[in-house]
Design a protein around this motif. Structure first.
Motif, PDB file in Angstrom:
ATOM      1  N   HIS A  40      71.461 110.407  86.240  1.00  0.00           N
ATOM      2  CA  HIS A  40      72.354 109.382  85.713  1.00  0.00           C
ATOM      3  C   HIS A  40      73.757 109.826  86.097  1.00  0.00           C
ATOM      4  CE1 HIS A  40      69.497 107.537  82.449  1.00  0.00           C
ATOM      5  NE2 HIS A  40      69.299 107.042  83.651  1.00  0.00           N
ATOM      6  N   ALA A  41      74.600 108.881  86.436  1.00  0.00           N
ATOM      7  CA  ALA A  41      75.882 109.207  87.065  1.00  0.00           C
ATOM      8  C   ALA A  41      76.725 110.179  86.255  1.00  0.00           C
ATOM      9  CB  ALA A  41      76.667 107.923  87.325  1.00  0.00           C
ATOM     10  N   ASP A  42      76.680 110.077  84.911  1.00  0.00           N
ATOM     11  CA  ASP A  42      77.511 110.964  84.106  1.00  0.00           C
ATOM     12  C   ASP A  42      77.001 112.400  84.116  1.00  0.00           C
ATOM     13  OD1 ASP A  42      75.289 109.960  82.682  1.00  0.00           O
ATOM     14  OD2 ASP A  42      76.190 110.465  80.752  1.00  0.00           O
ATOM     15  N   HIS A  43      75.851 112.629  84.725  1.00  0.00           N
ATOM     16  CA  HIS A  43      75.298 113.981  84.791  1.00  0.00           C
ATOM     17  C   HIS A  43      75.326 114.573  86.200  1.00  0.00           C
ATOM     18  CE1 HIS A  43      73.475 114.353  80.683  1.00  0.00           C
ATOM     19  NE2 HIS A  43      73.703 113.054  80.721  1.00  0.00           N
ATOM     20  N   HIS A  44      75.266 113.740  87.238  1.00  0.00           N
ATOM     21  CA  HIS A  44      75.128 114.321  88.575  1.00  0.00           C
ATOM     22  C   HIS A  44      76.178 113.880  89.589  1.00  0.00           C
ATOM     23  CE1 HIS A  44      73.338 110.414  89.700  1.00  0.00           C
ATOM     24  NE2 HIS A  44      73.571 110.771  90.945  1.00  0.00           N
ATOM     25  N   ALA A  45      76.934 112.824  89.311  1.00  0.00           N
ATOM     26  CA  ALA A  45      77.793 112.252  90.348  1.00  0.00           C
ATOM     27  C   ALA A  45      78.925 113.185  90.778  1.00  0.00           C
ATOM     28  CB  ALA A  45      78.371 110.914  89.877  1.00  0.00           C
ATOM     29  N   GLY A  46      79.315 114.129  89.932  1.00  0.00           N
ATOM     30  CA  GLY A  46      80.404 115.032  90.293  1.00  0.00           C
ATOM     31  C   GLY A  46      79.983 116.227  91.120  1.00  0.00           C
ATOM     32  N   LEU A  47      78.677 116.388  91.347  1.00  0.00           N
ATOM     33  CA  LEU A  47      78.189 117.571  92.061  1.00  0.00           C
ATOM     34  C   LEU A  47      78.760 117.714  93.469  1.00  0.00           C
ATOM     35  CD1 LEU A  47      76.381 120.039  92.309  1.00  0.00           C
ATOM     36  CD2 LEU A  47      74.458 118.509  92.823  1.00  0.00           C
ATOM     37  N   PRO A  48      78.790 116.673  94.298  1.00  0.00           N
ATOM     38  CA  PRO A  48      79.353 116.845  95.644  1.00  0.00           C
ATOM     39  C   PRO A  48      80.790 117.353  95.634  1.00  0.00           C
ATOM     40  CG  PRO A  48      78.108 114.800  95.531  1.00  0.00           C
ATOM     41  CD  PRO A  48      78.209 115.311  94.126  1.00  0.00           C
ATOM     42  N   SER A  49      81.586 116.904  94.675  1.00  0.00           N
ATOM     43  CA  SER A  49      82.978 117.358  94.601  1.00  0.00           C
ATOM     44  C   SER A  49      83.054 118.846  94.290  1.00  0.00           C
ATOM     45  CB  SER A  49      83.734 116.563  93.533  1.00  0.00           C
ATOM     46  OG  SER A  49      83.783 115.187  93.866  1.00  0.00           O
ATOM     47  N   VAL A  50      82.167 119.322  93.414  1.00  0.00           N
ATOM     48  CA  VAL A  50      82.140 120.748  93.083  1.00  0.00           C
ATOM     49  C   VAL A  50      81.758 121.569  94.311  1.00  0.00           C
ATOM     50  CG1 VAL A  50      80.981 122.512  91.698  1.00  0.00           C
ATOM     51  CG2 VAL A  50      81.638 120.339  90.655  1.00  0.00           C
ATOM     52  N   LEU A  51      80.731 121.131  95.022  1.00  0.00           N
ATOM     53  CA  LEU A  51      80.290 121.863  96.208  1.00  0.00           C
ATOM     54  C   LEU A  51      81.361 121.847  97.298  1.00  0.00           C
ATOM     55  CD1 LEU A  51      76.551 120.714  96.463  1.00  0.00           C
ATOM     56  CD2 LEU A  51      77.491 122.762  95.378  1.00  0.00           C
ATOM     57  N   ALA A  52      82.026 120.704  97.461  1.00  0.00           N
ATOM     58  CA  ALA A  52      83.075 120.607  98.482  1.00  0.00           C
ATOM     59  C   ALA A  52      84.248 121.520  98.145  1.00  0.00           C
ATOM     60  CB  ALA A  52      83.541 119.158  98.608  1.00  0.00           C
ATOM     61  N   ALA A  53      84.628 121.574  96.865  1.00  0.00           N
ATOM     62  CA  ALA A  53      85.732 122.443  96.452  1.00  0.00           C
ATOM     63  C   ALA A  53      85.376 123.906  96.678  1.00  0.00           C
ATOM     64  CB  ALA A  53      86.061 122.195  94.982  1.00  0.00           C
ATOM     65  N   ARG A  54      84.132 124.259  96.411  1.00  0.00           N
ATOM     66  CA  ARG A  54      83.677 125.637  96.630  1.00  0.00           C
ATOM     67  C   ARG A  54      83.753 125.997  98.110  1.00  0.00           C
ATOM     68  NH1 ARG A  54      78.416 127.568  97.778  1.00  0.00           N
ATOM     69  NH2 ARG A  54      78.072 129.747  97.151  1.00  0.00           N
ATOM     70  N   GLN A  55      83.315 125.083  98.974  1.00  0.00           N
ATOM     71  CA  GLN A  55      83.367 125.348 100.407  1.00  0.00           C
ATOM     72  C   GLN A  55      84.796 125.512 100.895  1.00  0.00           C
ATOM     73  OE1 GLN A  55      79.402 122.637 101.306  1.00  0.00           O
ATOM     74  NE2 GLN A  55      81.154 122.394 102.635  1.00  0.00           N
ATOM     75  N   GLN A  56      85.704 124.752 100.323  1.00  0.00           N
ATOM     76  CA  GLN A  56      87.099 124.845 100.731  1.00  0.00           C
ATOM     77  C   GLN A  56      87.677 126.215 100.373  1.00  0.00           C
ATOM     78  OE1 GLN A  56      89.568 121.781  99.090  1.00  0.00           O
ATOM     79  NE2 GLN A  56      91.349 122.320 100.325  1.00  0.00           N
ATOM     80  N   VAL A  57      87.274 126.752  99.230  1.00  0.00           N
ATOM     81  CA  VAL A  57      87.776 128.054  98.792  1.00  0.00           C
ATOM     82  C   VAL A  57      87.164 129.187  99.611  1.00  0.00           C
ATOM     83  CG1 VAL A  57      87.769 129.702  96.880  1.00  0.00           C
ATOM     84  CG2 VAL A  57      88.322 127.309  96.459  1.00  0.00           C
ATOM     85  N   LEU A  58      85.850 129.128  99.838  1.00  0.00           N
ATOM     86  CA  LEU A  58      85.148 130.231 100.487  1.00  0.00           C
ATOM     87  C   LEU A  58      85.188 130.161 102.010  1.00  0.00           C
ATOM     88  CD1 LEU A  58      82.027 130.571  98.163  1.00  0.00           C
ATOM     89  CD2 LEU A  58      84.179 131.838  98.096  1.00  0.00           C
ATOM     90  N   GLY A  59      85.498 129.001 102.556  1.00  0.00           N
ATOM     91  CA  GLY A  59      85.638 128.887 104.003  1.00  0.00           C
ATOM     92  C   GLY A  59      84.322 128.828 104.748  1.00  0.00           C
TER      93      GLY A  59
END
Length: 298
Positions: A33-52
């Motif tokens: 359900h969107a309120d539980h999973h929709a933010g996951l791509p943003s978290v993963l993208a932010a992590r990739q930006q930090v770790l390179g």
């Protein structure tokens, strides 16, 4: 002897939210359900930006439909993750769940049974290794997904730390025995309380829990502290809390952070929370009354 209590402002302090991407080891999603999973791509993208470029794949444990969502998203934005079906982290694994499904589908069509049999495929050993490694890095001795009663592929989570504490998160669910069993003697149970007491018909239809049901699950399971969350949008911040008298219950609110050392004080914060959000609750009630008045006009 005199007992020194932490000041109220320290218990209620809401520090700025800082996403420490480099410290993330595992993401667990309860259901689609969107309120539980929709933010996951943003978290993963932010992590990739930090770790390179050397960013290792994030272990993502969740329901099978989440994998379809992530595959589609990856077509637009490449993401570093390793998906693990939550059924692989359930007690008995995917085979046990498929066995129950087949038993319940004795009178169903052949297609239903075939679908269950397909779920009995051996899990990828690398998935277990990835989950075990992430759990060990977090100090966890147990990480178990528990099937609950909500939409298809809905799970609760149970974790047990090497320090001795355990935590159970209900996800979205109706009260069910599997969750109650998982919560037995837990240190903390975080349980959804979507509906007010007396709204059983709505709670049953939408497969959510009422406040008193969530409290009762914690009491029956001998949980040290039950924290209620996932309140209906009819509340501006927190639900009506006058009716909650259980001595082991706390209320969650946006951006709330609870230190395990402060758990003994958690139930004593209910009166303070009631005062803190009194104006917003009154404003919401007035807005509801005004809306009802206007809707009643011809």
């Amino acid at each position: 002897p005199q007992v020194c209590q932490p000041p109220l402002h320290a218990l209620l302090a809401v520090p700025p939210v800082e996403l420490r991407e480099a410290d993330l080891r595992l993401v667990w999603i309860s259901h689609i359900h969107a309120d539980h999973h929709a933010g996951l791509p943003s978290v993963l993208a932010a992590r990739q930006q930090v770790l390179g470029e050397g960013c290792p794949p994030m272990v993502v444990v969740g329901p099978r439909p989440l994998q379809y969502f992530m595959r589609r998203w990856a077509q637009m934005q490449p993401l570093q993750y390793r998906f693990v079906d939550a059924r692989e982290t359930a007690e008995g694994g995917m085979q046990a769940r498929a066995g129950r499904f087949i038993g319940n589908a004795a009178h169903a069509g052949r297609g239903v049974v075939d679908m269950a049999l397909s779920a009995m495929r051996p899990p990828d050993p690398a998935n277990k290794e990835a989950v075990d490694a992430a759990a060990a890095a977090l100090g966890l001795e147990e990480l178990q997904s528990v099937e609950v009663v909500h939409c298809a592929h809905s799970f609760a989570l149970k974790v047990r730390h090497a320090a001795g504490w355990s935590l159970v998160y209900s996800g979205d669910t109706r009260p069910c025995k599997r969750l109650s069993d998982a919560a037995r003697d837990a240190t903390v149970l975080i349980h959804e309380a979507t509906f007010d007491d007396g709204m059983l018909e709505e709670a049953t239809a939408k497969k959510h829990s009422m406040t008193k049901e969530a409290v009762q699950i914690g009491e029956d399971a001998g949980v040290y502290r039950t924290i209620l969350t996932h309140f209906s949008q009819r509340y501006p911040k927190i639900p009506v809390i006058e009716e909650i008298s259980a001595p082991r219950v706390g209320i969650a609110f946006d951006l709330m952070s609870v230190n395990f050392a402060d758990l003994p004080e958690l139930p004593h914060l209910l009166p303070a929370l009631q005062v803190m959000f009194a104006d917003e609750n009154l404003a919401a009630e007035a807005e509801t009354d005004e809306t009802t008045l206007f809707s009643a006009e011809p």
